[in-house]
Design an enzyme around this catalytic site. Structure first.
Site, PDB file in Angstrom:
ATOM      1  N   GLU A  12      12.956 -16.350 -20.442  1.00  0.00           N
ATOM      2  CA  GLU A  12      13.590 -17.556 -19.934  1.00  0.00           C
ATOM      3  C   GLU A  12      13.129 -18.837 -20.630  1.00  0.00           C
ATOM      4  O   GLU A  12      13.924 -19.756 -20.810  1.00  0.00           O
ATOM      5  CB  GLU A  12      13.322 -17.684 -18.419  1.00  0.00           C
ATOM      6  CG  GLU A  12      14.041 -16.672 -17.558  1.00  0.00           C
ATOM      7  CD  GLU A  12      15.528 -17.004 -17.420  1.00  0.00           C
ATOM      8  OE1 GLU A  12      15.959 -18.056 -17.910  1.00  0.00           O
ATOM      9  OE2 GLU A  12      16.246 -16.183 -16.826  1.00  0.00           O
ATOM     10  N   SER A  47      -2.199   8.657  38.858  1.00  0.00           N
ATOM     11  CA  SER A  47      -3.597   9.072  39.071  1.00  0.00           C
ATOM     12  C   SER A  47      -4.517   8.722  37.913  1.00  0.00           C
ATOM     13  O   SER A  47      -5.661   9.190  37.887  1.00  0.00           O
ATOM     14  CB  SER A  47      -3.649  10.589  39.309  1.00  0.00           C
ATOM     15  OG  SER A  47      -2.963  10.944  40.492  1.00  0.00           O
TER      16      SER A  47
END
Length: 785
Positions: A97, A354
């Site tokens: 680029e 329980s």
């Protein structure tokens, strides 16, 4: 104003002009500097690109993304620093680029002249003159594709170079470059298309990420694979001379593999939870282990396929060493809308059934109320008007604390809680991090031990970890920076004893070869009233695991209980979790010792009198104490009974009715409510014998007749193993034989206090009456469902 222009102005001020021309040049230069400063102040750089508009991603402990959340505009953008991306990607990006990126001031004059010359020669754009800084300028301040727009873009590029370093400018590009669709930035594109962070890009993948921003819509690899691969190869070819030839060849032949439509959705409810707790934070790290999470989700999904519609499940796995949560599944199948997948059942308040019983027995150990083999009463009882029943609608009579816990018997647990105190029990649970939520207007009561209050799977797991952490409960940690919160729930000795009972049944069970096949896991199941919630929570040396299964809306699932639906899943999870090759042996606390105790008194065996030490059992003792058996509702304060017996016949006498030699017998009493469950030989051996001849005139005991083994108002239900319910009844007090009537019909005559079995053949109400020889009677009313 700081930066390059500030330094330039300082240099200009130090220059000593030597001529009028020089002064004019310097004056113009200063004027230009002032103009630039004014323009920079009047037209500041926009906020976009400053890290305030990122999406969010929640990560596992190894960096694996769990779930991602877009920003306010539904754009996927993850923050990444320069040193967090692949160096090969940065190298390819600069070479492809903007080769002059590191030296130009934001505009590359050579590139611009080349672009203009190509446009004049060919009549169209052959190569652009934009630098990476100019592309960043377009990101932070979008402009139209026109001559004016291009000029503005160039000025913004110069402005960027004034304010930021090259690395900072490059980081803006790394985070905001368009990558197709709603993806921006290399990190978002790498994770969405390739399923990996940008730091782990291969050379071929780095080339693909480099070329995407040129035409993000036309080069999307998930839609235009051929075009994307061709553009990728173009970048790879451009890297010849920079990358080794072998790297180039491998990159050109590497297949383009793209994840199509894959959404990050591992531990989605946990990810949502921590994301909501940290709004605005782009990256949230968690303690989750990806392998453990995938294991749990796979097992829950497999179990969900066998469950009825709308039934969900939740699981939590915690590392006992640092309390970090390794797996978190708040629902069974996040992709199935019929199972309420958005409801996080790890945090939902539900009845624990329980599952609180281990803490009750542990606290009773700490308070010196029981030892591991204390004699408890599993028989119909009324506790201040509260008459609990067992899960199987049957009773066993005399049981030890260990047996009551392993078998999850309800009545013995309520008996222990009645002595401990429900308010005290709930307060100590709260102090240990387990907060009980009661219905509106209700307070701590005896029903809490059977699920009469609500709690969460998360808090249960934190509390159960105390069994493997010397009694210290811990708050599960979801993120690495979460504080380590620990609270004392049980003493080290009580935690050791309760874990041993849950894992192996206790000392007596081991001595007789009765040992549960729990593979080194101490766990407890639970089922809430009406089969609404099925639980199992367990620990081993390394992990604490909790399971919940049920309907999130609270509707019942008949036949679903912890032992048959949740316990197998818990064992599967433990089997799949990694364990250290060599686990250290468990250390028995100094406060724990073994001893031989005697039933029915519960004290240490100290003599050979069989009338006192009627049954010996091996028990775990805490602090070398063996507390006596807890008294029942009808028990006398004195645990012993005395009578006089003839030396020859052994029959009962008193000083007024005989002159023959006699002796005093001192025998331990069994709790009154257990007498119907004693076998005939035990009853005859340890209860006062019949009166000797000539002593018939001795007055009765003076105690009124009382039926034992049933309570008025009790509802009796048939069970699969006993389709015709059978009551084991006996009487206390009275004189002579006892006549038994059911609904007014005589069915049997028993001797004194002998046990009487009464079958309830028909459903409905049954009036059971006992009448002794002097007409004294007692009556109970029960209903068979």
């Amino acid at each position: 104003m700081t930066g390059r222009w500030g330094r330039l102005a300082a240099v200009a001020r130090r220059l000593q002009p030597r001529s009028r021309a020089t002064r004019r040049v310097l004056g113009a230069l200063l004027l230009l500097i002032v103009l630039v400063l004014v323009l920079d102040r009047l037209f500041p750089l926009p906020e976009r690109g400053h890290g305030k508009d990122f999406a969010a991603v929640v990560l596992a402990r190894d960096g694996t993304p769990l779930r991602a959340f877009p920003d306010a505009q539904h754009v996927w953008r993850y923050p990444v620093r320069y040193d967090q991306v692949s160096p090969q990607y940065v190298e390819a990006l600069i070479r492809y680029e903007d080769r002059g990126f590191w030296w130009h001031p934001g505009i590359n004059p050579l590139a611009l002249l080349r672009a203009v010359g190509q446009w004049i020669r060919y009549g169209h754009v052959v190569s652009g003159g934009s630098t990476l800084t100019m592309q960043v300028a377009r990101i932070v301040d979008p402009v139209p594709h026109s001559f004016g727009g291009k000029l503005r873009q160039m000025l913004r590029a110069l402005q960027l170079e004034l304010h930021y370093s090259k690395r900072q400018i490059l980081e803006i590009y790394l985070n905001y470059a368009p990558m197709g669709g709603v993806l921006e930035g290399v990190e978002a594109a790498s994770r969405a298309y390739l399923g990996k962070p940008s730091l782990r890009l291969t050379p071929a993948e780095a080339a693909l990420m480099t070329v995407l921003p040129q035409m993000p819509s036309r080069l999307r690899p998930d839609r235009f694979r051929a075009e994307a691969q061709a553009a990728r190869n173009k970048v790879v070819e451009r890297m010849r001379g920079r990358w080794p030839e072998q790297t180039i060849n491998e990159a050109l032949t590497e297949p383009l593999v793209v994840l199509r439509g894959r959404e990050l959705r591992l531990a989605p409810l946990l990810a949502q939870r921590v994301h909501d707790q940290r709004p605005g934070q782009a990256i949230v790290n968690t303690t989750l282990d990806t392998d453990a999470q995938r294991l749990v989700e796979l097992l829950l999904l497999d179990r969900a396929n066998l469950l009825p519609p709308h039934v969900s499940a939740a699981a939590l796995v915690m590392d006992n060493r640092d309390l970090s949560v390794l797996a978190y599944a708040g629902s069974a199948d996040f992709g199935d809308p019929t199972r309420f997948p958005w409801v996080d059942m790890v945090r939902a308040q539900r009845s624990p059934g329980s599952t609180l019983k281990p803490f009750l027995y542990g606290m009773a150990l700490d308070d010196g109320l029981i030892h591991s083999e204390s004699l408890l009463i599993d028989a119909p009882q009324s506790f201040h008007g509260y008459a609990p029943g067992n899960f199987g609608q049957a009773f066993s009579g005399p049981v030890s604390a260990s047996e009551a816990l392993v078998r999850s018997l309800n009545v013995p647990a309520v008996q222990v809680l009645d002595h401990l105190g429900p308010e005290r029990f709930v307060a100590r649970l709260h102090n240990g991090g387990l907060k009980m939520v009661f219905p509106r207007g209700a307070s701590a009561n005896l029903s809490v031990i059977l699920g009469g209050a609500g709690t969460t799977l998360e808090e249960l797991v934190g509390a159960y970890s105390a069994l493997a952490r010397n009694g210290m409960a811990g708050q599960p940690r979801l993120t690495p920076d979460a504080p380590k919160v620990e609270r004392r729930l049980l003493s080290p000795g009580a935690a050791f004893i309760i874990r041993d009972i849950l894992e192996g049944g206790g000392l007596t069970a081991k001595a007789v070869g009765v040992r549960a096949d729990r593979r080194g896991v101490a766990y407890k199941t639970g089922t809430s009233y009406g089969f609404r919630d099925a639980w199992t929570v367990g620990v081993n040396d390394r992990y604490t695991v909790g399971i919940w299964i049920g309907n999130p809306d609270g509707t019942p699932n008949p036949g679903f209980y912890g032992a048959n639906i949740a316990a197998p899943l818990l064992q599967n999870i433990f089997d799949g979790l990694p364990m250290p090759a060599a686990s250290r042996s468990r250390v028995q606390p100094a406060s724990v010792s073994q001893g031989t105790i005697c039933w029915p008194e519960g004290r240490l065996a100290g003599g050979d009198d069989p009338m006192v030490c009627q049954l010996r059992r091996s028990a775990w003792l805490l602090n070398q104490t063996a507390p006596p058996t807890l008294p029942g509702e009808h028990d006398a304060p004195d645990q012993r009974r005395q009578w006089l017996a003839d030396n020859r016949s052994g029959l009962r006498v008193n000083s007024d009715c005989t002159r023959l030699p006699y002796h005093e017998v001192n025998a331990a009493r069994w709790p009154v409510l257990l007498e119907p469950w004693l076998d005939q030989s035990t009853r005859e051996r340890y209860q006062p014998p019949a009166w000797a001849p000539g002593c018939h005139g001795d007055p009765g005991t003076g105690e009124p007749l009382h039926i034992l083994g049933a309570i008025s108002g009790e509802i009796i239900a048939a069970t699969p193993g006993s389709p015709v319910p059978t009551l084991r009844l006996a009487t206390r007090g009275g004189n002579g034989p006892v006549n038994w009537l059911v609904n007014g019909v005589l069915i049997a005559i028993s001797r004194g206090n002998d046990t009487q079995l009464i079958k309830l053949e028909q459903t409905g109400r049954h009036d059971i009456t006992a009448i002794d020889a002097e007409g004294h009677f007692d009556r109970v009313q029960v209903t068979r469902r």
